[in-house]
Design a protein around this motif. Structure first.
Motif, PDB file in Angstrom:
ATOM      1  N   VAL A  48       0.836  -1.201   0.000  1.00  0.00           N
ATOM      2  CA  VAL A  48       0.000   0.000   0.000  1.00  0.00           C
ATOM      3  C   VAL A  48       0.875   1.257   0.000  1.00  0.00           C
ATOM      4  N   ALA A  49       1.762   1.353   0.988  1.00  0.00           N
ATOM      5  CA  ALA A  49       2.602   2.548   1.108  1.00  0.00           C
ATOM      6  C   ALA A  49       3.804   2.246   1.989  1.00  0.00           C
ATOM      7  N   GLY A  50       4.873   3.005   1.788  1.00  0.00           N
ATOM      8  CA  GLY A  50       6.071   2.842   2.601  1.00  0.00           C
ATOM      9  C   GLY A  50       6.693   4.185   2.924  1.00  0.00           C
ATOM     10  N   ILE A  51       7.473   4.212   4.001  1.00  0.00           N
ATOM     11  CA  ILE A  51       8.125   5.448   4.415  1.00  0.00           C
ATOM     12  C   ILE A  51       9.492   5.111   4.990  1.00  0.00           C
ATOM     13  N   THR A  52      10.489   5.899   4.643  1.00  0.00           N
ATOM     14  CA  THR A  52      11.840   5.643   5.126  1.00  0.00           C
ATOM     15  C   THR A  52      11.971   5.967   6.609  1.00  0.00           C
TER      16      THR A  52
END
Length: 127
Positions: A48-52
């Motif tokens: 769905v989504a990713g963040i560092t």
């Protein structure tokens, strides 16, 4: 061992919004890239989504761009998924996951990259 606990799931009407939260037990949370995945009935789990780890870069599955937003608060050891203009196709169990040592945001698309997973939270969109 990192424990991830999702919350915020539930039933929402089509067109509505929901915000999921994922709380981590690990004090070094700020070293982990984080992602949200979902699994709908009869379908494979999908990104769905990713963040560092710093929150400086985000990545979305094409179909969720513009409707979903991922963010994190490292002080609270939490990551969030804001979902807007929801449709029945968003009905799924949503999982958060943590990946150590992520160098490039594109790595966050792959399930295999993640080291820890939450138990999931059910999201149901009613029409």
């Amino acid at each position: 061992q990192v424990r991830l606990v999702e919350s915020g799931g539930g039933v929402v009407q089509a067109g509505g919004s929901l915000r999921l939260s994922c709380a981590a037990s690990e004090r070094t949370f700020n070293m982990f890239g984080m992602g949200w995945f979902r699994k709908a009935p009869g379908k494979a789990r999908e990104f769905v989504a990713g963040i560092t780890s710093s929150g400086g870069e985000t990545l979305y599955a094409d179909s969720r761009k513009g409707r979903f937003s991922i963010s994190r608060d490292n002080a609270r050891k939490s990551v969030y998924l804001q979902m807007n203009r929801m449709t029945s196709e968003d009905t799924a169990v949503y999982f958060c996951a943590a990946a150590l040592g992520v160098r490039f945001v594109r790595e966050l698309q792959s399930e295999d990259r993640y080291d820890y997973w939450g138990q999931g939270t059910q999201v149901t969109v009613s029409s």
